[in-house]
Design an enzyme around this catalytic site. Structure first.
Site, short mmCIF file in Angstrom:
data_model
loop_
_atom_site.label_atom_id
_atom_site.label_comp_id
_atom_site.label_asym_id
_atom_site.label_seq_id
_atom_site.Cartn_x
_atom_site.Cartn_y
_atom_site.Cartn_z
N SER A 1 2.15 -3.91 -1.45
CA SER A 1 1.46 -3.68 -0.18
C SER A 1 0.51 -2.50 -0.32
O SER A 1 0.94 -1.36 -0.53
CB SER A 1 2.50 -3.41 0.91
N CYS B 1 2.34 -4.15 12.01
CA CYS B 1 1.22 -3.95 12.93
C CYS B 1 1.06 -5.25 13.73
O CYS B 1 1.73 -6.24 13.45
CB CYS B 1 -0.05 -3.67 12.14
N GLU C 1 -8.01 -9.58 1.16
CA GLU C 1 -8.81 -9.33 2.38
C GLU C 1 -10.27 -9.07 1.99
O GLU C 1 -11.19 -9.61 2.61
CB GLU C 1 -8.25 -8.13 3.14
N CYS D 1 -8.87 -0.38 10.54
CA CYS D 1 -8.10 -0.78 11.71
C CYS D 1 -7.40 0.42 12.33
O CYS D 1 -6.89 1.28 11.62
CB CYS D 1 -7.09 -1.81 11.24
N HIS E 1 -8.40 -7.20 -3.71
CA HIS E 1 -7.50 -7.49 -2.58
C HIS E 1 -7.99 -8.74 -1.85
O HIS E 1 -9.19 -8.88 -1.58
CB HIS E 1 -7.47 -6.29 -1.63
N ASN F 1 -1.47 -1.04 1.85
CA ASN F 1 -1.45 -0.02 2.90
C ASN F 1 -0.23 0.89 2.74
O ASN F 1 -0.29 2.08 3.05
CB ASN F 1 -1.56 -0.66 4.29
FE1 F3S Z 1 -2.68 -5.14 10.86
FE2 F3S Z 1 -4.76 -6.49 11.52
FE3 F3S Z 1 -4.85 -3.92 11.38
S1 F3S Z 1 -3.27 -7.09 10.04
S2 F3S Z 1 -3.44 -3.38 9.77
S3 F3S Z 1 -3.67 -5.06 12.85
S4 F3S Z 1 -6.37 -5.30 10.65
#
Ligand code: F3S
Length: 283
Positions: A222, A12, A128, A194, A126, A224
């Site tokens: 990971s 991303c 974050e 996001c 996590h 995600n």
């Molecule tokens: Fe990537 Fe930033 Fe979105 S790291 S997943 S663009 S919050």
């Protein structure tokens, strides 16, 4: 057999920026480059950086006695306390925290300054989320799932501002909010999932619903990528989670007509290409 590669597969914007930042530093500084945690959840990329002299620091104590060089903060960001400690080391700090994560820090800080309690929907362990939580000036709670929302014992007299980990599953996010609303909590919701995650998840779900087999490429740690796997396996029972082509042991029946491929935010292009080429030429 048809192969569909998701358009939103792989790095991303935030991860691309963080990785490029480290490679730029290698060009500029040549030595004494550190990253606070692996810059992305991808062993291949981290291994390549290590070969080029970049050291991964897991905790602030490892920097004791080091005052020269630079440290790159990865896209997840760090806690406020860690940032303050890093500032005291004398190292040059290059902050590659994704702007979307920084926005959440700001929201949490401002809202808690107004006296609101904060709810962060996401995985508490996590990095974050640890970073986001650290920006709250008062009461803050992490809710990990709709099931945990059922157990939440809040105060209906309080005003809450709710944000989300950037990579949280959007359906579970909605479910969590509904549950909290049904219990009568006063919640101001700021959806901070996001777009990159949202687009990646929706597209993966669409492809998985028509695919006979689905391949999700991502690092083992990971989050995600694991969420992508979860979403795809709900739509397609033949969903495979792999880190690299070496993990792929496809045994597809001849009835398979459509294979879908997607990848998490920390998967480099070359790995996606390799998998795609392999599936196209071998099936
Ligand atoms: Fe990537 Fe930033 Fe979105 S790291 S997943 S663009 S919050």
């Amino acid at each position: 057999m048809e192969v569909i590669l998701a358009e939103h597969a792989g790095f991303c914007f935030g991860v691309t920026k963080a990785v490029e930042t480290v490679y730029d530093q290698i060009e500029k500084e040549k030595k004494n480059i550190y990253t606070f945690g692996p810059i992305i959840h991808n062993e291949t990329v981290v291994g390549d950086l290590e070969k080029k002299g970049v050291k991964v620091i897991e905790n602030i104590e490892e920097l004791d006695g080091i005052s020269e060089g630079c440290i790159v903060i990865r896209s997840h960001g760090v806690t406020r306390e860690t940032m303050e400690k890093l500032e005291n080391t004398g190292l040059k700090i290059i902050d590659a925290t994704c702007p979307f994560v920084k926005r959440i820090h700001k929201i949490v800080e401002e809202e808690s300054e107004k006296g609101r309690s904060i709810i962060v929907v996401g995985s508490g362990s996590h990095p974050e989320v640890e970073g986001i939580v650290s920006y709250a000036k008062g009461d803050v709670t992490v809710i990990e799932s709709p099931e945990k929302a059922e157990e939440f014992k809040g105060d209906r007299e309080l005003e809450y501002t709710l944000v989300s980990q950037t990579t949280f599953n959007r359906k579970k996010f909605q479910e969590t909010i509904e549950i909290l609303n049904n219990y009568g909590y006063n919640i101001n919701v700021v959806n901070t999932i996001c777009n990159a995650t949202d687009e990646r998840q929706s597209e993966a779900e669409t492809i998985a619903s028509k695919a006979d087999a689905m391949i999700v490429i991502g690092g083992a740690s990971s989050s995600n990528s694991r969420k992508l796997y979860e979403i795809c396996s709900q739509k397609c029972i033949n969903t495979y989670f792999i880190q690299t082509l070496d993990d792929l042991h496809l045994d597809l029946p001849s009835s398979v007509r459509l294979v879908g491929i997607t990848a998490g935010a920390s998967t480099p292009k070359n790995i996606i290409e390799e998998v795609q080429n392999y599936v196209r030429t071998n099936f």
